[in-house]
Write a protein that holds these residues in place. Structure first.
Motif, PDB file in Angstrom:
ATOM      1  N   MET A   5       0.818  -1.240   0.003  1.00 19.88           N
ATOM      2  CA  MET A   5      -0.111  -0.091   0.012  1.00 19.88           C
ATOM      3  C   MET A   5       1.503   1.296  -0.176  1.00 19.88           C
ATOM      4  N   THR A  18      -7.895   6.347  12.575  1.00 14.41           N
ATOM      5  CA  THR A  18      -6.515   5.116  11.446  1.00 14.41           C
ATOM      6  C   THR A  18      -5.561   5.455  11.008  1.00 14.41           C
ATOM      7  N   VAL A  31      -0.042  -4.697   7.502  1.00 17.39           N
ATOM      8  CA  VAL A  31      -1.116  -4.536   8.378  1.00 17.39           C
ATOM      9  C   VAL A  31      -2.516  -5.349   8.533  1.00 17.39           C
ATOM     10  N   ARG A  33      -4.996  -7.357   9.389  1.00 20.98           N
ATOM     11  CA  ARG A  33      -6.420  -7.489   8.235  1.00 20.98           C
ATOM     12  C   ARG A  33      -7.479  -6.064   8.878  1.00 20.98           C
ATOM     13  N   THR A  36      -6.906  -3.071   7.782  1.00 22.91           N
ATOM     14  CA  THR A  36      -6.639  -2.983   5.846  1.00 22.91           C
ATOM     15  C   THR A  36      -8.346  -3.567   6.003  1.00 22.91           C
ATOM     16  N   ASN A  40      -9.652   0.403   3.525  1.00 19.30           N
ATOM     17  CA  ASN A  40     -10.198   0.323   1.882  1.00 19.30           C
ATOM     18  C   ASN A  40     -11.770   0.989   2.243  1.00 19.30           C
ATOM     19  N   VAL A  49      -4.296  -6.250  -0.767  1.00 16.73           N
ATOM     20  CA  VAL A  49      -4.498  -6.574   0.350  1.00 16.73           C
ATOM     21  C   VAL A  49      -3.803  -7.828   0.031  1.00 16.73           C
ATOM     22  N   GLY A  54      -4.598  -8.810   5.130  1.00 19.95           N
ATOM     23  CA  GLY A  54      -3.095  -7.581   5.512  1.00 19.95           C
ATOM     24  C   GLY A  54      -3.169  -6.637   4.350  1.00 19.95           C
ATOM     25  N   THR A  55      -1.995  -6.099   4.430  1.00 20.93           N
ATOM     26  CA  THR A  55      -1.592  -5.483   3.440  1.00 20.93           C
ATOM     27  C   THR A  55       0.080  -4.704   4.358  1.00 20.93           C
TER      28      THR A  55
END
Length: 91
Positions: A5, A18, A31, A33, A36, A40, A49, A54-55
Motif C-alpha cells: 500500500m 486510523t 497492517v 486485516r 486494512t 480500504n 490486500v 493484510g497489507t
C-alpha cells in the motif's frame, strides 16, 4: 506475491483514528486485516490486500508515518510546568 500500500497517497482520506493507529504502530510492516479493511473502507481501495487480508507497508510508507508522528508530537501543546512547594529543614 507481495502486495503493498502507498499510505502517503491516501493519508488525507483516513480518519483521525486510523491515522492515530498507524502513528501508534510506526514499525508495522504488515497492517492487520481489520485495520486494512478500515483503510480500504475509508479510501475506497481494495488493492494492496494479501491472501490473509493484510497489507504490507513499504519503507517509504513507514518513513512517512514516522514523519507524521514527529509532526504531531511537535504540534502537541506543551504540558504546563509543575511547581512544588519545598520545605526547608526546621532550625
Amino acid at each position: 506475491m507481495l502486495i503493498v500500500m502507498h499510505i502517503k497517497e491516501f493519508w488525507d482520506q483516513l480518519s483521525p483514528d486510523t491515522q492515530q493507529w498507524l502513528i501508534d504502530n510506526p514499525g508495522t510492516m504488515i497492517v492487520p486485516r481489520t485495520v486494512t479493511a478500515i483503510i480500504n473502507g475509508e479510501t475506497g481501495e481494495n488493492e494492496g490486500v494479501d491472501a490473509h487480508g493484510g497489507t504490507h507497508l513499504t519503507d517509504e510508507d513507514r518513513h512517512f508515518i514516522h514523519e507524521q508522528a514527529r509532526a504531531r508530537a511537535g504540534s502537541a501543546p506543551a504540558e504546563e510546568p509543575q511547581f512544588f512547594d519545598s520545605v526547608g529543614p526546621a532550625d
